[in-house]
Design a protein around this motif. Structure first.
Motif, PDB file in Angstrom:
ATOM      1  N   PRO A  20       0.838  -1.204   0.000  1.00 24.69           N
ATOM      2  CA  PRO A  20       0.000   0.000   0.000  1.00 24.69           C
ATOM      3  C   PRO A  20       0.873   1.253   0.000  1.00 24.69           C
ATOM      4  CG  PRO A  20      -0.487  -1.478   1.864  1.00 24.69           C
ATOM      5  CD  PRO A  20       0.845  -1.858   1.307  1.00 24.69           C
ATOM      6  N   SER A  64       0.561   5.384  -0.697  1.00 26.76           N
ATOM      7  CA  SER A  64      -0.368   6.479  -0.909  1.00 26.76           C
ATOM      8  C   SER A  64       0.076   7.392  -2.038  1.00 26.76           C
ATOM      9  CB  SER A  64      -0.511   7.285   0.385  1.00 26.76           C
ATOM     10  OG  SER A  64      -1.482   8.298   0.243  1.00 26.76           O
ATOM     11  N   ASN A  65      -0.912   7.826  -2.825  1.00 24.27           N
ATOM     12  CA  ASN A  65      -0.699   8.765  -3.932  1.00 24.27           C
ATOM     13  C   ASN A  65       0.288   8.229  -4.960  1.00 24.27           C
ATOM     14  OD1 ASN A  65      -1.746  11.142  -4.957  1.00 24.27           O
ATOM     15  ND2 ASN A  65      -0.006  12.361  -4.297  1.00 24.27           N
ATOM     16  N   GLN A  96      -3.319   1.590  -3.592  1.00 21.54           N
ATOM     17  CA  GLN A  96      -3.395   2.793  -2.761  1.00 21.54           C
ATOM     18  C   GLN A  96      -4.245   2.545  -1.520  1.00 21.54           C
ATOM     19  OE1 GLN A  96      -2.763   6.862  -4.892  1.00 21.54           O
ATOM     20  NE2 GLN A  96      -4.788   6.115  -5.428  1.00 21.54           N
ATOM     21  N   PRO A  97      -3.781   2.985  -0.346  1.00 20.86           N
ATOM     22  CA  PRO A  97      -4.658   2.977   0.829  1.00 20.86           C
ATOM     23  C   PRO A  97      -5.639   4.128   0.742  1.00 20.86           C
ATOM     24  CG  PRO A  97      -2.540   3.946   1.391  1.00 20.86           C
ATOM     25  CD  PRO A  97      -2.439   3.515  -0.048  1.00 20.86           C
ATOM     26  N   LYS A  98      -6.787   3.957   1.350  1.00 19.96           N
ATOM     27  CA  LYS A  98      -7.749   5.052   1.417  1.00 19.96           C
ATOM     28  C   LYS A  98      -7.334   6.017   2.517  1.00 19.96           C
ATOM     29  CE  LYS A  98     -11.717   2.370  -0.242  1.00 19.96           C
ATOM     30  NZ  LYS A  98     -13.076   1.853   0.060  1.00 19.96           N
ATOM     31  N   ASN A  99      -7.787   7.257   2.403  1.00 21.10           N
ATOM     32  CA  ASN A  99      -7.517   8.225   3.468  1.00 21.10           C
ATOM     33  C   ASN A  99      -8.163   7.751   4.758  1.00 21.10           C
ATOM     34  OD1 ASN A  99      -5.953  10.189   2.187  1.00 21.10           O
ATOM     35  ND2 ASN A  99      -7.739  11.074   1.201  1.00 21.10           N
ATOM     36  N   PRO A 106      -4.498   0.848   7.245  1.00 23.10           N
ATOM     37  CA  PRO A 106      -5.470   1.592   6.432  1.00 23.10           C
ATOM     38  C   PRO A 106      -6.262   0.675   5.518  1.00 23.10           C
ATOM     39  CG  PRO A 106      -3.249   1.925   5.602  1.00 23.10           C
ATOM     40  CD  PRO A 106      -3.113   1.199   6.902  1.00 23.10           C
ATOM     41  N   HIS A 139      -7.980   0.545  -1.345  1.00 19.03           N
ATOM     42  CA  HIS A 139      -8.884   0.692  -2.477  1.00 19.03           C
ATOM     43  C   HIS A 139      -9.158  -0.677  -3.084  1.00 19.03           C
ATOM     44  CE1 HIS A 139      -9.647   4.975  -3.134  1.00 19.03           C
ATOM     45  NE2 HIS A 139      -8.472   5.192  -2.601  1.00 19.03           N
ATOM     46  N   LEU A 182      -4.867  11.657  -4.524  1.00 22.05           N
ATOM     47  CA  LEU A 182      -4.980  10.206  -4.388  1.00 22.05           C
ATOM     48  C   LEU A 182      -6.237   9.704  -5.079  1.00 22.05           C
ATOM     49  CD1 LEU A 182      -4.443   8.252  -1.066  1.00 22.05           C
ATOM     50  CD2 LEU A 182      -6.449   7.821  -2.439  1.00 22.05           C
ATOM     51  N   GLN A 209      -6.641   7.325  -8.431  1.00 21.46           N
ATOM     52  CA  GLN A 209      -7.361   6.056  -8.361  1.00 21.46           C
ATOM     53  C   GLN A 209      -8.396   5.962  -9.480  1.00 21.46           C
ATOM     54  OE1 GLN A 209      -6.452   3.662  -6.289  1.00 21.46           O
ATOM     55  NE2 GLN A 209      -7.994   2.225  -7.063  1.00 21.46           N
TER      56      GLN A 209
END
Length: 213
Positions: free
Chosen positions: A12, A14-15, A51-54, A63, A66, A176, A180
């Motif tokens: 994972p 991010s962005n 990607q991890p979600k916020n 986290p 997605h 992000l 996605q």
């Protein structure tokens, strides 16, 4: 399709996205991901980028991920003196997460399926011309420069059109969530449209024109 693993290790990040037929360098230093790369190198050299979600409520929990990521193959591997790994990962095919596997490993694994993205493995080129994208590239170039991003545009123009669009989508200063959306679009033509739509959401101020009030 039959040779693709149904359970994969996932990284994972991010962005960050990777597309099929596109390569990216990665600097691996966290112990859990060093272990993941070790295990992958001993087996099929495959890992899933996702990607991890916020997640702002509970930072101690892993986290949520997605639903769609991209399976990549390690094509280059180097160990540094300080025990980091410098790898190059080439995207193969996008996947959808079915469920996360509970394991005793330091890194996460997921059961995945590839059904909706079988065309990622095809060598068939989509009917798009570079001239179709000139306006998008002009606006993207202005946005990149405004955000301080440095891109070798001449090198990009020498690549195939799908590699160029995917490389720009990966390196773009989009959010992000926007990245996605680009990852989940099925075709290159749809991705081109989505990039154009995302660009219109940025105010004219980003392009050094009249600011929208």
């Amino acid at each position: 399709m039959t040779n693709l693993p149904k359970i994969i290790p996932v990284f994972p990040l991010s962005n960050f996205i990777i597309f099929p037929k596109t390569s990216v360098p990665l600097n691996i230093f966290e112990p859990r991901y060093v272990e993941m790369i070790n295990d992958s190198m001993r087996s099929n050299k495959l890992i899933g980028m996702i990607q991890p979600k916020n997640q702002k409520d509970n930072l101690e929990m892993a986290p949520e991920l997605h639903d769609v990521g991209c399976l990549g193959k390690i094509t280059s591997f180097k160990e540094t003196d300080d025990k980091r790994y410098l790898i190059e990962l080439r995207g193969l095919i996008r996947f959808e997460v079915l469920t996360e596997i509970h394991n005793e490993k330091k890194y996460r694994e997921c059961e995945v399926q590839y059904n909706n993205y079988e065309n990622d493995l095809s060598d068939q080129k989509e009917d798009l011309k570079f001239s179709d994208l000139e306006l998008i590239f002009k606006d993207l170039r202005t946005l990149f420069e405004k955000k301080g991003f440095i891109i070798n545009w001449k090198a990009l123009e020498q690549q195939s059109l799908d590699e160029t669009i995917n490389a720009l989508a990966m390196a773009s200063p989009f959010s992000l969530e926007e990245k996605q959306i680009l990852l989940e679009t099925k075709s290159l033509h749809q991705r081109k449209i989505k990039i154009s739509e995302i660009l219109t959401t940025y105010s004219y101020d980003n392009f050094e024109n009249t600011t929208i009030q």
